[in-house]
Motif scaffolding. Structure first.
Motif, PDB file in Angstrom:
ATOM      1  N   ILE A   1     -22.131  25.914  22.954  1.00 31.97           N
ATOM      2  CA  ILE A   1     -21.331  27.210  23.260  1.00 31.97           C
ATOM      3  C   ILE A   1     -21.015  27.774  21.920  1.00 31.97           C
ATOM      4  CG2 ILE A   1     -19.342  28.263  24.146  1.00 31.97           C
ATOM      5  CD1 ILE A   1     -21.062  27.020  26.404  1.00 31.97           C
ATOM      6  N   GLN A   2     -21.511  28.954  21.728  1.00 33.69           N
ATOM      7  CA  GLN A   2     -21.196  29.728  20.595  1.00 33.69           C
ATOM      8  C   GLN A   2     -20.427  31.018  20.887  1.00 33.69           C
ATOM      9  OE1 GLN A   2     -24.120  31.631  17.571  1.00 33.69           O
ATOM     10  NE2 GLN A   2     -23.496  29.551  16.369  1.00 33.69           N
ATOM     11  N   SER A   3     -19.337  31.180  20.058  1.00 39.19           N
ATOM     12  CA  SER A   3     -18.501  32.563  20.230  1.00 39.19           C
ATOM     13  C   SER A   3     -18.237  33.283  19.066  1.00 39.19           C
ATOM     14  CB  SER A   3     -17.174  31.983  20.900  1.00 39.19           C
ATOM     15  OG  SER A   3     -16.550  31.217  19.919  1.00 39.19           O
ATOM     16  N   LEU A   4     -18.373  34.703  19.103  1.00 41.89           N
ATOM     17  CA  LEU A   4     -18.446  35.560  17.957  1.00 41.89           C
ATOM     18  C   LEU A   4     -17.025  36.266  18.140  1.00 41.89           C
ATOM     19  CD1 LEU A   4     -22.202  36.638  17.921  1.00 41.89           C
ATOM     20  CD2 LEU A   4     -21.283  34.546  17.102  1.00 41.89           C
ATOM     21  N   VAL A   5     -16.528  36.471  16.774  1.00 43.57           N
ATOM     22  CA  VAL A   5     -15.522  37.579  16.647  1.00 43.57           C
ATOM     23  C   VAL A   5     -15.886  38.320  15.332  1.00 43.57           C
ATOM     24  CG1 VAL A   5     -13.672  35.941  17.520  1.00 43.57           C
ATOM     25  CG2 VAL A   5     -14.029  35.940  15.010  1.00 43.57           C
ATOM     26  N   THR A   6     -14.967  39.531  15.272  1.00 44.32           N
ATOM     27  CA  THR A   6     -15.233  40.289  14.182  1.00 44.32           C
ATOM     28  C   THR A   6     -13.971  40.109  13.111  1.00 44.32           C
ATOM     29  OG1 THR A   6     -14.121  42.135  15.212  1.00 44.32           O
ATOM     30  CG2 THR A   6     -16.622  42.041  15.040  1.00 44.32           C
ATOM     31  N   ASP A   7     -12.673  40.871  13.295  1.00 42.29           N
ATOM     32  CA  ASP A   7     -11.800  40.636  12.090  1.00 42.29           C
ATOM     33  C   ASP A   7     -10.399  40.070  12.852  1.00 42.29           C
ATOM     34  OD1 ASP A   7     -11.449  42.757  14.130  1.00 42.29           O
ATOM     35  OD2 ASP A   7     -10.572  44.271  12.642  1.00 42.29           O
ATOM     36  N   GLN A   8     -10.450  39.563  13.964  1.00 39.92           N
ATOM     37  CA  GLN A   8      -9.497  38.961  14.416  1.00 39.92           C
ATOM     38  C   GLN A   8      -9.800  37.624  14.833  1.00 39.92           C
ATOM     39  OE1 GLN A   8      -6.283  40.587  16.617  1.00 39.92           O
ATOM     40  NE2 GLN A   8      -7.105  42.786  16.233  1.00 39.92           N
TER      41      GLN A   8
ATOM     42  N   GLY B   1     -20.134  40.689  16.956  1.00 41.17           N
ATOM     43  CA  GLY B   1     -19.491  39.810  16.253  1.00 41.17           C
ATOM     44  C   GLY B   1     -20.227  39.027  14.821  1.00 41.17           C
ATOM     45  N   ILE B   2     -19.237  38.962  13.938  1.00 42.36           N
ATOM     46  CA  ILE B   2     -19.855  38.774  12.698  1.00 42.36           C
ATOM     47  C   ILE B   2     -19.681  37.247  12.054  1.00 42.36           C
ATOM     48  CG2 ILE B   2     -20.345  40.937  11.857  1.00 42.36           C
ATOM     49  CD1 ILE B   2     -17.847  40.659  10.237  1.00 42.36           C
ATOM     50  N   HIS B   3     -18.570  36.534  12.906  1.00 43.18           N
ATOM     51  CA  HIS B   3     -18.155  35.138  12.534  1.00 43.18           C
ATOM     52  C   HIS B   3     -18.136  34.391  13.619  1.00 43.18           C
ATOM     53  CE1 HIS B   3     -15.736  37.763   9.588  1.00 43.18           C
ATOM     54  NE2 HIS B   3     -16.616  37.461   9.013  1.00 43.18           N
ATOM     55  N   ALA B   4     -18.745  33.467  13.567  1.00 42.35           N
ATOM     56  CA  ALA B   4     -19.059  32.439  14.631  1.00 42.35           C
ATOM     57  C   ALA B   4     -18.390  31.152  14.403  1.00 42.35           C
ATOM     58  CB  ALA B   4     -20.508  32.204  15.016  1.00 42.35           C
TER      59      ALA B   4
ATOM     60  N   LEU C   1     -23.956  32.130  24.459  1.00 42.03           N
ATOM     61  CA  LEU C   1     -23.288  32.939  23.499  1.00 42.03           C
ATOM     62  C   LEU C   1     -22.277  33.870  24.237  1.00 42.03           C
ATOM     63  CD1 LEU C   1     -22.894  34.143  20.424  1.00 42.03           C
ATOM     64  CD2 LEU C   1     -24.803  35.691  21.238  1.00 42.03           C
ATOM     65  N   TRP C   2     -21.048  33.779  23.565  1.00 41.54           N
ATOM     66  CA  TRP C   2     -20.053  34.955  24.200  1.00 41.54           C
ATOM     67  C   TRP C   2     -19.743  35.767  22.984  1.00 41.54           C
ATOM     68  CZ3 TRP C   2     -18.887  30.534  27.450  1.00 41.54           C
ATOM     69  CH2 TRP C   2     -18.876  31.056  28.787  1.00 41.54           C
ATOM     70  N   ASP C   3     -19.862  37.142  23.015  1.00 40.63           N
ATOM     71  CA  ASP C   3     -19.865  37.972  21.954  1.00 40.63           C
ATOM     72  C   ASP C   3     -18.071  38.834  22.248  1.00 40.63           C
ATOM     73  OD1 ASP C   3     -19.982  39.546  19.813  1.00 40.63           O
ATOM     74  OD2 ASP C   3     -21.376  40.999  20.867  1.00 40.63           O
ATOM     75  N   MET C   4     -17.170  38.379  21.114  1.00 41.34           N
ATOM     76  CA  MET C   4     -15.849  38.747  21.630  1.00 41.34           C
ATOM     77  C   MET C   4     -15.289  39.401  20.466  1.00 41.34           C
ATOM     78  SD  MET C   4     -14.395  35.383  23.328  1.00 41.34           S
ATOM     79  CE  MET C   4     -14.016  34.554  21.728  1.00 41.34           C
ATOM     80  N   PRO C   5     -15.998  40.584  19.942  1.00 47.29           N
ATOM     81  CA  PRO C   5     -15.362  41.427  18.900  1.00 47.29           C
ATOM     82  C   PRO C   5     -14.101  42.033  19.423  1.00 47.29           C
ATOM     83  CG  PRO C   5     -17.117  42.694  19.977  1.00 47.29           C
ATOM     84  CD  PRO C   5     -16.970  41.411  20.756  1.00 47.29           C
ATOM     85  N   GLY C   6     -13.137  42.594  18.012  1.00 47.51           N
ATOM     86  CA  GLY C   6     -12.220  43.430  18.281  1.00 47.51           C
ATOM     87  C   GLY C   6     -10.572  42.315  18.610  1.00 47.51           C
ATOM     88  N   GLY C   7      -9.708  43.089  19.322  1.00 48.86           N
ATOM     89  CA  GLY C   7      -8.514  42.162  19.319  1.00 48.86           C
ATOM     90  C   GLY C   7      -8.416  41.890  20.942  1.00 48.86           C
ATOM     91  N   LEU C   8      -7.353  41.559  21.413  1.00 46.19           N
ATOM     92  CA  LEU C   8      -6.934  41.149  22.712  1.00 46.19           C
ATOM     93  C   LEU C   8      -7.368  42.062  23.830  1.00 46.19           C
ATOM     94  CD1 LEU C   8      -5.699  38.470  24.053  1.00 46.19           C
ATOM     95  CD2 LEU C   8      -3.594  39.724  24.258  1.00 46.19           C
TER      96      LEU C   8
ATOM     97  N   ALA D   1     -15.351  34.356  29.739  1.00 49.39           N
ATOM     98  CA  ALA D   1     -14.206  34.335  28.701  1.00 49.39           C
ATOM     99  C   ALA D   1     -13.235  34.947  28.760  1.00 49.39           C
ATOM    100  CB  ALA D   1     -14.937  34.329  27.412  1.00 49.39           C
ATOM    101  N   VAL D   2     -12.067  34.404  28.434  1.00 50.53           N
ATOM    102  CA  VAL D   2     -10.745  35.293  28.587  1.00 50.53           C
ATOM    103  C   VAL D   2      -9.922  34.758  27.323  1.00 50.53           C
ATOM    104  CG1 VAL D   2      -8.584  35.453  29.899  1.00 50.53           C
ATOM    105  CG2 VAL D   2     -10.675  34.704  31.462  1.00 50.53           C
ATOM    106  N   LYS D   3      -9.561  36.030  26.631  1.00 52.40           N
ATOM    107  CA  LYS D   3      -8.907  35.997  25.587  1.00 52.40           C
ATOM    108  C   LYS D   3      -7.366  35.561  25.580  1.00 52.40           C
ATOM    109  CE  LYS D   3     -11.765  39.063  22.688  1.00 52.40           C
ATOM    110  NZ  LYS D   3     -11.818  40.363  21.942  1.00 52.40           N
ATOM    111  N   ASP D   4      -6.701  34.578  25.144  1.00 55.80           N
ATOM    112  CA  ASP D   4      -5.528  34.387  25.331  1.00 55.80           C
ATOM    113  C   ASP D   4      -4.517  35.006  24.277  1.00 55.80           C
ATOM    114  OD1 ASP D   4      -5.253  32.492  27.559  1.00 55.80           O
ATOM    115  OD2 ASP D   4      -6.659  31.603  26.237  1.00 55.80           O
ATOM    116  N   THR D   5      -4.912  34.797  22.936  1.00 57.24           N
ATOM    117  CA  THR D   5      -4.166  35.704  21.660  1.00 57.24           C
ATOM    118  C   THR D   5      -5.179  36.018  20.687  1.00 57.24           C
ATOM    119  OG1 THR D   5      -3.795  33.553  20.585  1.00 57.24           O
ATOM    120  CG2 THR D   5      -2.116  34.137  22.304  1.00 57.24           C
ATOM    121  N   CYS D   6      -5.067  37.257  19.965  1.00 56.06           N
ATOM    122  CA  CYS D   6      -5.892  37.379  18.921  1.00 56.06           C
ATOM    123  C   CYS D   6      -5.037  37.771  17.614  1.00 56.06           C
ATOM    124  CB  CYS D   6      -6.779  38.499  19.157  1.00 56.06           C
ATOM    125  SG  CYS D   6      -7.894  38.080  20.296  1.00 56.06           S
ATOM    126  N   THR D   7      -5.224  37.289  16.449  1.00 59.91           N
ATOM    127  CA  THR D   7      -4.239  37.579  15.402  1.00 59.91           C
ATOM    128  C   THR D   7      -5.175  37.710  14.087  1.00 59.91           C
ATOM    129  OG1 THR D   7      -4.014  35.097  14.824  1.00 59.91           O
ATOM    130  CG2 THR D   7      -2.368  36.174  16.262  1.00 59.91           C
TER     131      THR D   7
END
Length: 324
Positions: free
Chosen positions: A242-249, A143-146, A196-203, A168-174
């Motif tokens: 708690i820190q969580s990371l995403v990429t493009d969603q 992930g690149i955004h926190a 730290l949770w690394d959560m790249p990509g979508g749902l 960690a459970v994803k509910d929605t990604c947009t």
């Protein structure tokens, strides 16, 4: 009065009256003693059952309380410092707002945040730079955004419980919604202890972690492989960063906490109910993009004037394709 309570008492000779009174007193005292010891014996005979029933009732009442309560608060950036950071806004800046922004020194993120916050801006962070690879073979988080928040766990139960897993459970990604991005890029990023949770990509992409964030040997290791969280039974509350990371969603998500108590294994959702956490992604091609170029000032790319933008040419060279 004596004839009412001791019939025929006054019709007896004096000696017989004394004997009658003594016998009556003995009967009364005996009745009192019999009643006392009978009640005492019954009390003793049933004390174990009553104690067991009281204890079971106390346990039942104790279990009626939530296993633990979670409280979520944002970090205090003014106190902790901003480090490298990104500010986002869901609309473009006006010409006057752009002039105000570019008049500020990009190296002073506190002042930039005060301005962006007044417009309804939000903070997105950079991921921490870890000194050790993550468990599972990743050299660094994908992930690149926190986003960061503080999680406080507390239990008022008399009986203890142990949280031995969090997922960690994803509910929605947009797609990200920001149209303006103001970037103060990193020259290095401090690692603050926490999870730290690394959560790249979508749902469909499963989050990874939580990993331990610290400067010790456990950095980058799965936190619950070597740790557990004990609550209740007079234990102190547990405060976690708690820190969580995403990429493009941008993803909304929650935590499923698994805990054990005297009745077995259970799960509890954090946050409670239908509430979620939000980890925001930054669009790769916003309408307006501002970046602080060290020693040169602001570079500005997109639908805007170049007022106050002294480092645009440098920014265009180092970030080709950024903006429109």
């Amino acid at each position: 009065m004596a004839d009412d309570r001791l019939p025929g008492f006054w019709g007896l000779p004096p000696k017989h009256r004394a004997l009658y009174a003594a016998v009556a007193a003995a009967v009364i005292v005996g009745g009192i003693l019999f009643g006392y010891y009978a009640n005492f014996g019954l009390d003793q005979a049933t004390s174990t059952d009553r104690a067991r029933a009281d204890k079971n009732a106390e346990k039942a009442v104790d279990r009626e309380q939530p296993a633990f309560v979670s409280t979520i608060t944002p970090p205090d950036y003014e106190q902790e410092g901003f480090d490298p950071i990104i500010f986002v806004l869901d609309r473009p800046l006006t010409a006057g707002e752009q002039a105000t922004l570019t008049s500020l020194k990009g190296g002073q993120p506190k002042e930039v945040w005060a301005f962006m916050k007044s417009l309804g801006g939000r903070i997105v962070q950079y991921p921490p730079v870890l000194q050790k690879p993550l468990a599972g073979g990743h050299q660094s988080p994908r992930g690149i955004h926190a986003q960061t928040f503080n999680l406080n766990l507390n239990s008022d139960r008399d009986a203890g419980l142990t949280i031995n897993s969090m997922t960690a459970v994803k509910d929605t990604c947009t797609a990200p919604t920001a149209r303006t991005v103001v970037n103060i890029p990193p020259a290095g990023s401090n690692v603050r202890p926490g999870l730290l949770w690394d959560m790249p990509g979508g749902l469909a992409d499963k989050p990874e972690g939580p990993y331990a964030l610290d400067e010790g040997d456990d950095q980058g290791q799965l936190y619950f492989r070597h740790n557990a969280i004990d609550l209740g039974n007079g234990q102190s509350n547990m405060a976690l960063r708690i820190q969580s990371l995403v990429t493009d969603q941008t993803c909304k998500w929650h935590i499923n906490a698994s805990y054990t108590d005297t009745t077995g294994q259970h799960d509890q959702r954090i946050p409670a109910g239908a509430a979620t956490f939000t980890t925001e992604a930054v669009p790769s091609n916003p309408v307006q993009y501002f970046e602080n170029v060290i020693s040169e000032g602001w570079g500005c790319i997109g639908e805007m004037s170049q007022q106050g933008c002294t480092a645009t040419k440098t920014l265009e060279r180092v970030r080709p394709g950024k903006g429109n």
